[in-house]
Each structure stands twice: as C-alpha cells, then as structure tokens.
Design a protein around this motif. Structure first.
Motif, PDB file in Angstrom:
ATOM      1  N   ILE A   1       0.843  -1.206   0.000  1.00  0.00           N
ATOM      2  CA  ILE A   1       0.000   0.000   0.000  1.00  0.00           C
ATOM      3  C   ILE A   1       0.878   1.255   0.000  1.00  0.00           C
ATOM      4  CG2 ILE A   1      -1.632   1.362   1.392  1.00  0.00           C
ATOM      5  CD1 ILE A   1      -2.978  -0.964  -0.107  1.00  0.00           C
ATOM      6  N   LEU A   2       1.964   1.227   0.768  1.00  0.00           N
ATOM      7  CA  LEU A   2       2.869   2.388   0.808  1.00  0.00           C
ATOM      8  C   LEU A   2       3.439   2.671  -0.580  1.00  0.00           C
ATOM      9  CD1 LEU A   2       4.720   1.565   4.150  1.00  0.00           C
ATOM     10  CD2 LEU A   2       3.045   3.386   3.803  1.00  0.00           C
ATOM     11  N   GLU A   3       3.710   1.595  -1.336  1.00  0.00           N
ATOM     12  CA  GLU A   3       4.187   1.759  -2.713  1.00  0.00           C
ATOM     13  C   GLU A   3       3.073   2.311  -3.603  1.00  0.00           C
ATOM     14  OE1 GLU A   3       7.268   1.146  -4.251  1.00  0.00           O
ATOM     15  OE2 GLU A   3       7.886   1.176  -2.143  1.00  0.00           O
ATOM     16  N   GLU A   4       1.892   1.716  -3.467  1.00  0.00           N
ATOM     17  CA  GLU A   4       0.782   2.056  -4.356  1.00  0.00           C
ATOM     18  C   GLU A   4       0.290   3.493  -4.149  1.00  0.00           C
ATOM     19  OE1 GLU A   4      -3.669   0.586  -5.676  1.00  0.00           O
ATOM     20  OE2 GLU A   4      -2.971   0.257  -3.639  1.00  0.00           O
ATOM     21  N   MET A   5       0.513   4.046  -2.973  1.00  0.00           N
ATOM     22  CA  MET A   5       0.031   5.409  -2.683  1.00  0.00           C
ATOM     23  C   MET A   5       0.523   6.418  -3.732  1.00  0.00           C
ATOM     24  SD  MET A   5       0.289   5.507   1.470  1.00  0.00           S
ATOM     25  CE  MET A   5      -0.063   7.239   1.776  1.00  0.00           C
ATOM     26  N   GLU A   6       1.727   6.176  -4.272  1.00  0.00           N
ATOM     27  CA  GLU A   6       2.273   7.110  -5.260  1.00  0.00           C
ATOM     28  C   GLU A   6       1.407   7.148  -6.522  1.00  0.00           C
ATOM     29  OE1 GLU A   6       6.547   8.368  -7.250  1.00  0.00           O
ATOM     30  OE2 GLU A   6       6.411   6.509  -6.106  1.00  0.00           O
ATOM     31  N   LYS A   7       1.005   5.967  -6.999  1.00  0.00           N
ATOM     32  CA  LYS A   7       0.150   5.897  -8.186  1.00  0.00           C
ATOM     33  C   LYS A   7      -1.237   6.458  -7.882  1.00  0.00           C
ATOM     34  CE  LYS A   7       2.390   2.058 -10.555  1.00  0.00           C
ATOM     35  NZ  LYS A   7       2.416   0.597 -10.699  1.00  0.00           N
ATOM     36  N   ALA A   8      -1.724   6.206  -6.667  1.00  0.00           N
ATOM     37  CA  ALA A   8      -3.040   6.722  -6.273  1.00  0.00           C
ATOM     38  C   ALA A   8      -3.043   8.252  -6.301  1.00  0.00           C
ATOM     39  CB  ALA A   8      -3.412   6.213  -4.882  1.00  0.00           C
ATOM     40  N   VAL A   9      -1.977   8.853  -5.762  1.00  0.00           N
ATOM     41  CA  VAL A   9      -1.874  10.320  -5.747  1.00  0.00           C
ATOM     42  C   VAL A   9      -1.830  10.848  -7.184  1.00  0.00           C
ATOM     43  CG1 VAL A   9      -0.390  12.275  -5.119  1.00  0.00           C
ATOM     44  CG2 VAL A   9      -0.858  10.478  -3.441  1.00  0.00           C
ATOM     45  N   ALA A  10      -1.095  10.153  -8.053  1.00  0.00           N
ATOM     46  CA  ALA A  10      -1.012  10.575  -9.464  1.00  0.00           C
ATOM     47  C   ALA A  10      -2.385  10.525 -10.141  1.00  0.00           C
ATOM     48  CB  ALA A  10      -0.025   9.681 -10.212  1.00  0.00           C
ATOM     49  N   GLU A  11      -3.259   9.645  -9.632  1.00  0.00           N
ATOM     50  CA  GLU A  11      -4.608   9.526 -10.194  1.00  0.00           C
ATOM     51  C   GLU A  11      -5.611  10.442  -9.490  1.00  0.00           C
ATOM     52  OE1 GLU A  11      -5.580   5.354 -10.323  1.00  0.00           O
ATOM     53  OE2 GLU A  11      -3.790   4.908 -11.526  1.00  0.00           O
ATOM     54  N   GLY A  12      -5.108  11.306  -8.588  1.00  0.00           N
ATOM     55  CA  GLY A  12      -5.988  12.294  -7.964  1.00  0.00           C
ATOM     56  C   GLY A  12      -6.611  11.870  -6.657  1.00  0.00           C
ATOM     57  N   ILE A  13      -6.125  10.760  -6.087  1.00  0.00           N
ATOM     58  CA  ILE A  13      -6.578  10.358  -4.741  1.00  0.00           C
ATOM     59  C   ILE A  13      -5.504  10.857  -3.779  1.00  0.00           C
ATOM     60  CG2 ILE A  13      -7.296   8.426  -3.265  1.00  0.00           C
ATOM     61  CD1 ILE A  13      -7.362   6.847  -6.125  1.00  0.00           C
ATOM     62  N   THR A  14      -5.739  12.025  -3.180  1.00  0.00           N
ATOM     63  CA  THR A  14      -4.668  12.688  -2.425  1.00  0.00           C
ATOM     64  C   THR A  14      -4.938  12.726  -0.923  1.00  0.00           C
ATOM     65  OG1 THR A  14      -5.681  14.848  -2.815  1.00  0.00           O
ATOM     66  CG2 THR A  14      -4.036  14.112  -4.416  1.00  0.00           C
ATOM     67  N   SER A  15      -5.886  11.914  -0.463  1.00  0.00           N
ATOM     68  CA  SER A  15      -6.130  11.834   0.983  1.00  0.00           C
ATOM     69  C   SER A  15      -6.557  10.415   1.329  1.00  0.00           C
ATOM     70  CB  SER A  15      -7.194  12.848   1.416  1.00  0.00           C
ATOM     71  OG  SER A  15      -8.286  12.816   0.533  1.00  0.00           O
ATOM     72  N   PHE A  16      -6.140   9.988   2.506  1.00  0.00           N
ATOM     73  CA  PHE A  16      -6.375   8.620   2.963  1.00  0.00           C
ATOM     74  C   PHE A  16      -6.813   8.689   4.423  1.00  0.00           C
ATOM     75  CE2 PHE A  16      -3.033   8.838  -0.175  1.00  0.00           C
ATOM     76  CZ  PHE A  16      -3.489   7.953  -1.149  1.00  0.00           C
ATOM     77  N   LYS A  17      -7.743   7.823   4.793  1.00  0.00           N
ATOM     78  CA  LYS A  17      -8.277   7.886   6.154  1.00  0.00           C
ATOM     79  C   LYS A  17      -7.757   6.740   6.992  1.00  0.00           C
ATOM     80  CE  LYS A  17     -12.654   8.182   8.700  1.00  0.00           C
ATOM     81  NZ  LYS A  17     -14.125   8.147   8.582  1.00  0.00           N
ATOM     82  N   CYS A  18      -7.510   7.049   8.264  1.00  0.00           N
ATOM     83  CA  CYS A  18      -7.151   6.022   9.240  1.00  0.00           C
ATOM     84  C   CYS A  18      -8.126   6.082  10.419  1.00  0.00           C
ATOM     85  CB  CYS A  18      -5.735   6.235   9.765  1.00  0.00           C
ATOM     86  SG  CYS A  18      -4.459   5.984   8.532  1.00  0.00           S
ATOM     87  N   PHE A  19      -8.542   4.919  10.871  1.00  0.00           N
ATOM     88  CA  PHE A  19      -9.381   4.820  12.064  1.00  0.00           C
ATOM     89  C   PHE A  19      -8.493   4.504  13.261  1.00  0.00           C
ATOM     90  CE2 PHE A  19     -12.321   3.534   8.652  1.00  0.00           C
ATOM     91  CZ  PHE A  19     -13.440   4.302   8.952  1.00  0.00           C
ATOM     92  N   LEU A  20      -8.622   5.294  14.332  1.00  0.00           N
ATOM     93  CA  LEU A  20      -7.974   4.937  15.600  1.00  0.00           C
ATOM     94  C   LEU A  20      -8.954   4.155  16.465  1.00  0.00           C
ATOM     95  CD1 LEU A  20      -5.983   8.200  16.478  1.00  0.00           C
ATOM     96  CD2 LEU A  20      -5.356   6.282  15.002  1.00  0.00           C
ATOM     97  N   VAL A  21     -10.012   3.637  15.850  1.00  0.00           N
ATOM     98  CA  VAL A  21     -11.093   2.952  16.553  1.00  0.00           C
ATOM     99  C   VAL A  21     -11.545   1.801  15.653  1.00  0.00           C
ATOM    100  CG1 VAL A  21     -12.926   4.424  15.584  1.00  0.00           C
ATOM    101  CG2 VAL A  21     -13.174   3.523  17.930  1.00  0.00           C
TER     102      VAL A  21
END
Length: 454
Positions: free
Chosen positions: A137-157
């Motif tokens: 996923i850490l690798e794929e984030m670069e391609k995701a950002v290039a495709e306009g997905i520039t935010s990701f959510k994390c749950f602490l719950v």
C-alpha cells in the motif's frame, strides 16, 4: 455578440471574502465571465434579483452504500448524490473502506464503476486504509496520488472490526503521505476505553441509546485527538481530523495550529445543533453516530471555533441507516445530513451567527483548497459552474417527506430554516429546482485532485 449557455443576472455573488452585485455567465460548464451587467445572448437567462449566488458546497465526508454493522447505509450512490444536489452540495467525497488484501486503486475503481452510472453530482474519494498489505500500500500510494486520490483515512477505533490502525502504521502512513503531497484524515476515539465501558454497561443491562454516549464520552475522543495531533506535530506531517465533537480535543488542535502545525479540523452540523441529551429521547437510536453528540460545553466550543476561524470545514459524515434497533451496541452508527449541510450553515448566516462569507468558506472554498479541487470552491472565472441560488426570505421546515434521501426518518425533522436554496447548477446544468430534483444520474464526474504543495 458572444453567446453563453447561461447568464445568472442581478444576483449577489458571495465568495469566502466578500459579497457583490454581479452577473455570472457560463459556457461549456465553466464560469466564463463576471461583470455588473453582462449584455449577451444566452440559451438560458436566470434572474436572481434579491437572491444570493453561491459556489456549490463540497461535502468532504460521506459514506454512501457503506456496509457496516451487518447492514448497508440506506442511501445508494444515486439516492445520496440526489439528496446532495437538492441541498446545494455539488461535490461529495466518499470513504471506501479497504479490507485485507485490497488495493487502493482497485477499491476506488470499483466504486467509480457504480458512480459513473449513478452520481447526480461530482465526486472524489478518500480511501480508508486498514491493512498495509506488507508494504504494498505504501508503494501504491504514489500511483493513487497521481490519479488524484490525495487523501487517505485512518481509524484509531473499530479495533474488533479490523479497521483500526496502530500508532506505528499511522506514523508510516503520515510520513508517506507527506512525501507524496497527500494527507491522512483521522477518526479519533480510543477503542479500549469504548470496549471497557460497553462491556460494563451491557453487564449492567444498560442498552439504551444514552449509553452510546456514556461509552464514548468527551475524554475518550479527546485522548485520541491529542495523540493524532502529537504525531502530526512531531512528524511534521499534515493531518485532517474528521467530525470533531469535543472541546478538549479541539483545544489541542487549536494549540497545534497556533504553533504552526499543518492541522485541519472538520466538524458536522449535528454537533453544532444537538447535544448528548438527544440520546435520552424516545427516538434516541436515530442519533447514534460515532463520535456521538457531546455536552453543551463542547458544542459551545465548536461554535466559538466556527466563528473565530479555528475550524476549517463543516461536513456531514452522511451515513444514514434505517431505524430498527434499540440496543446501542447493535445500532449501526451514522446519521443523515448531506441535504442539510448548506441550508443549515446558511441559516446560521442568515440569523447573524456567522457571515455568509464564512458559510461559503467552511462548506466550499476551504474544502476545495485543502483537498486540491482546483476547479471548485468559488464563483470565479475559469472555475466549474457549480452554482447555488439561495433565497434568504424562503422559510423551510425540514421533514422526511421533503428530503430526497432513501431514509425512513431524518434527525432534522421539524427544524425550521429561514432562507433556503432554490436552484442548484452542476457545471452549468440545472440539477435541483425549487424542491424538485431535475438532474440525471450519471451526470456527476470524478474529481481528480492536485497534490499538496510542500
């Protein structure tokens, strides 16, 4: 003489900083000209005399067609985006949730396939990350950002549900997002405390909606808010806290902002309108959402931060479920709101609680800026013609009967508003007209977002 597709004449344009009398001309879905008096031919001329001309709202937080708690949220993408259009929201951000083994782009593309057919307004996505897939996923984030997905959510719950990230995973994601010009959005509550209180109340036979609040009171959210802010400050990474509801956590965010940290705060209309007392009502189950509405002191702190600029955005966390369950541990968490966001905040402006410019800033301009929606968020030449006509004199009482969602109730039942949107344009197309949805499912387009600048 130049011909436009649409000219909105004689209205008062409201931006995040000023209001002024101005005609607005639209061509090919974009705002093409603005002037005090545009004399030109147009396919449609709309007289907005005495009305406000606003940029469409961007609801940065929705969960359409979301599986949760053994059921699925009541609004399909079609019903949810239809409701959005009828409330003056012209772009929604959805939160698809990744499960073990899924990729970001695979998940987002599967949602896009549905949205391409059903979306009545434009759409963007924040992907919820629950599993790093051994670093893939850490690798794929670069391609995701290039495709306009520039935010990701994390749950602490939601630990038991397998959705929670631990602090190590959160730190890795925050640092990777920073590197790529992206940002992590955080749902902050402490799961261990929630589990402790939930087990305690169940053992005592206390299952009413009131114990939803009692199992996740102010300090349970505040601890996680503070932890998230701590990492943002020390990792020097941007952070967006979703659905802020408590005073103590909000104060930690404000302190971080004043120290220069890249911290953004979102709250929701339900926290500005209701307190935890709603859980004592007979229909208290309908208000079960996480985090829950809090006490009066927290609500007062939220309004103060709305007024002084320390809250950046207002979004809805629209995630409605049909009402059928009374045990607080079994009630699916979520409330409706996408159709009520803009009318509610504009009513606050109309009553003098805030300015109309501030309402536009909170619901439109700031969202577009923070999340890289370059063509959205203001009435200005070159931007998408996402335009809302607002009648300051129209009285409106919210009821399940006049909403456009597929839900069997609304938490806003009976709420009286002075002033209401009477028309919504999506890229120059009329999608809502005086109470009626007149748009077309599939008209909505994917919003490719720009990365943040370092």
């Amino acid at each position: 003489m130049k011909e436009f597709d649409l000219i909105i004449k004689n209205g008062t344009v409201v931006t995040s900083t000023e209001s002024f009398l101005c005609d607005v001309a639209v061509k090919d879905g974009k705002i093409a000209a603005m002037a005090q008096n545009i004399e030109a031919d147009a396919k449609e001329i709309y007289d907005a005399a005495g009305k406000l001309v606003l940029p469409g709202a961007l609801d940065a937080h929705t969960h359409m067609a979301m599986p949760f708690g053994g059921t699925v949220s009541a609004d399909s993408y079609m019903a949810g985006t239809r409701a959005a259009a009828c409330g003056g929201v012209t772009t929604i951000f959805d939160y698809p949730v990744q499960h073990k083994g899924e990729t970001i782009r695979g998940l987002v593309n599967s949602k896009k396939e549905v949205l391409e057919k059903e979306a009545c307004v434009d759409y963007a996505m924040h992907c919820c990350i629950t599993d790093l897939n051994e670093g893939e996923i850490l690798e794929e984030m670069e391609k995701a950002v290039a495709e306009g997905i520039t935010s990701f959510k994390c749950f602490l719950v939601y630990k038991k549900e397998g959705m929670m990230v631990d602090d190590g995973m959160l730190a890795r994601l925050m640092l990777r997002a920073k590197e790529l010009g992206a940002m992590i959005n955080i749902h902050a509550e402490n799961p261990d405390l929630i589990d402790y209180y939930t087990e305690k109340f169940l053992s005592e036979g206390k299952t009413s909606a009131w114990y939803h609040y009692m199992s996740r009171p102010e300090f349970v959210e505040a601890e996680a808010d503070k932890r998230a802010v701590h990492w943002a400050k020390h990792l020097d990474a941007p952070l967006y806290l979703v659905h802020m509801a408590d005073k103590e956590g909000l104060e930690a965010c404000i302190e971080a902002k004043e120290e220069g940290a890249d911290v953004f705060v979102e709250t929701c209309p339900q926290y500005l309108e209701f307190t935890c007392d709603v859980y004592k009502r007979e229909d208290g189950r309908n208000f079960v959402c996480s985090p829950p509405m809090k006490g009066q002191e927290s609500q007062d702190a939220l309004w103060k931060a709305i007024k002084n600029g320390m809250i950046d955005t207002v979004a809805t966390d629209h995630c409605p479920f049909q009402s059928y369950e009374d045990d607080f541990t079994k009630i699916p968490n979520g409330c409706p709101g996408v159709e009520n966001l803009y009318p509610y905040m504009l009513d606050a402006a109309n009553s003098g609680k805030i300015t109309f410019e501030r309402a536009v800033e909170l619901c439109s301009t700031n969202v577009a800026k923070i999340f890289g929606c370059d063509n959205k968020g203001s009435i200005s030449v070159g931007k998408d013609a996402d335009i809302v006509i607002y009648d300051k004199d129209k009285d409106f009482t919210i009821s399940v009967d006049n909403m456009h969602s597929d839900l069997d109730h609304t938490i806003w039942e009976g709420k009286q508003l002075h002033g209401y949107p009477i028309r919504t344009y999506l890229r120059g197309n009329v999608v809502y007209d005086n109470g009626d949805f007149v748009g077309t499912p599939g008209l909505g387009e994917y919003v490719k977002r720009s990365p943040r600048k370092h």
